[in-house]
Design an enzyme around this catalytic site. Structure first.
Site, PDB file in Angstrom:
ATOM      1  N   CYS A   1      46.840   6.617 -27.483  1.00  0.00           N
ATOM      2  CA  CYS A   1      47.537   5.523 -28.171  1.00  0.00           C
ATOM      3  C   CYS A   1      48.328   6.101 -29.346  1.00  0.00           C
ATOM      4  CB  CYS A   1      46.520   4.489 -28.640  1.00  0.00           C
ATOM      5  SG  CYS A   1      47.256   2.946 -29.219  1.00  0.00           S
TER       6      CYS A   1
ATOM      7  N   GLU B   1      36.283  15.248 -43.399  1.00  0.00           N
ATOM      8  CA  GLU B   1      36.995  13.980 -43.546  1.00  0.00           C
ATOM      9  C   GLU B   1      37.972  14.008 -44.721  1.00  0.00           C
ATOM     10  OE1 GLU B   1      37.176  11.140 -41.626  1.00  0.00           O
ATOM     11  OE2 GLU B   1      36.256  12.557 -40.231  1.00  0.00           O
TER      12      GLU B   1
ATOM     13  N   CYS C   1      44.842  -5.180 -23.726  1.00  0.00           N
ATOM     14  CA  CYS C   1      45.554  -4.804 -24.951  1.00  0.00           C
ATOM     15  C   CYS C   1      46.773  -5.706 -25.128  1.00  0.00           C
ATOM     16  CB  CYS C   1      45.987  -3.344 -24.887  1.00  0.00           C
ATOM     17  SG  CYS C   1      47.039  -2.836 -26.265  1.00  0.00           S
TER      18      CYS C   1
ATOM     19  N   CYS D   1      44.962   4.544 -20.653  1.00  0.00           N
ATOM     20  CA  CYS D   1      44.195   4.016 -21.774  1.00  0.00           C
ATOM     21  C   CYS D   1      43.100   3.071 -21.262  1.00  0.00           C
ATOM     22  CB  CYS D   1      45.111   3.275 -22.739  1.00  0.00           C
ATOM     23  SG  CYS D   1      44.217   2.505 -24.119  1.00  0.00           S
TER      24      CYS D   1
END
Length: 336
Positions: A184, A35, A200, A194
């Protein structure tokens, strides 16, 4: 579980990424390192660095006990070197508190270099505990779906908290990342495939909350670097201050102009002739650097005169961190 979360989880299981190096043996330490490396850096770029880092520093104890120079050397080329310094500092904090890695978002956020989003990603990915995170991909997915401005941090964090599932946190968090990188995308999102498109906001209003904008030209900084190379191929390097560009890394002696180079040479007690090489331009996120290299060849017997200006290194066997553009100049000029 909300419909939003269940669709993200299903997307991840059916179409997401499952074979990344830090996913094959998922531990707190490996997820934490990945990360940090993934901050502002693409997955494909990170993978070889992550593998090399794990070979050299397989656990937090070895990372904490290793010198910073070794950590920066392993990180060289990945950029944003503050991340490596913070990783090393955090490992030392963990070692000093008993060696046990944190298990809550709050405790992770007490460590250097870890904010709320990174802490949430670590806890959810490594421990499968629901925790909101807003990396670039997650922020874009949630902002578009909810019809929120990308700049509205408070509203986005509130939405990220409300959309969390009560289980399957690992798949959900990874799914947000995967959906944002695969479907996206910042430009030309694939709304047809999607799983969130039916409700959305942006897909149904044919809107994109990210209007194109012209980037302002980066400020430019010119400086001169001196490649002092001895007969046996060794190169003189200096360690940079930690609060400067490439902080903590080793670099070539740097000066604002050729007059400053002459004054430095006189202080070394030498009258030097140099060869000017073509300049090298390197773009940082906030600055464009133009490096003007001056190459100087000296006898091995003259190396002691320059010792106060730095240390001598064999460019073929470097064990310290060197920024990519500096390494390019060294390799360019160390060729016969």
């Amino acid at each position: 579980m909300s419909s939003f979360a269940s669709r993200i989880i299903r997307y991840q299981r059916e179409r997401g990424r499952h074979d990344l190096p830090w996913q094959r043996r998922r531990t707190l330490y490996r997820v934490w390192v990945s990360e940090i490396m993934l901050q502002q850096t693409q997955v494909a770029t990170v993978i070889p660095y992550f593998r090399r880092f794990m070979r050299q520093f397989p656990n937090v104890k070895q990372l904490a006990e290793s010198p910073l120079d070794s950590v920066l050397a392993c990180w060289s080329g990945l950029g944003y070197y503050t991340r490596a310094r913070h990783l090393h500092q955090a490992a030392q904090v963990i070692r000093g508190s008993g060696g046990r890695l944190p298990r809550t978002v709050e405790d992770w956020m007490h460590l250097p270099g870890i904010g709320r989003s990174t802490a949430g990603a670590i806890v959810s990915l490594a421990l499968n505990r629901p925790a909101p995170m807003l990396d670039g991909n997650a922020r874009r997915v949630i902002a578009r779906h909810q019809g929120l401005p990308m700049t509205s941090r408070v509203a986005l964090w509130r939405a990220a908290e409300q959309l969390l599932p009560d289980r399957d946190a690992t798949a959900y968090t990874q799914g947000l990342m995967d959906l944002g990188s695969q479907c996206c995308t910042p430009r030309a999102p694939d709304c047809t495939h999607c799983p969130l498109s039916k409700d959305c906001h942006c897909a149904n209003h044919e809107l994109d909350e990210q209007p194109s904008r012209k980037r302002s030209p980066l400020p430019r900084r010119d400086f001169w670097v001196v490649i002092v190379q001895s007969e046996d191929g060794q190169v003189l390097l200096q360690q940079r201050p930690t609060d400067s560009i490439w902080g903590g890394l080793w670099s070539l002696p740097e000066y604002p102009d050729q007059g400053a180079v002459r004054r430095w040479a006189r202080n070394c007690g030498k009258k030097l002739e140099w060869q000017e090489d073509p300049p090298l331009t390197h773009r940082l996120s906030h600055l464009e650097l133009c490096l003007h290299p001056l190459r100087i060849r000296i006898r091995n017997s003259d190396r002691e005169s320059f010792q106060k200006s730095g240390r001598w290194f064999d460019p073929e066997q470097l064990t310290v961190g060197v920024a990519t553009p500096i390494m390019k100049l060294i390799q360019r000029d160390s060729m016969p």
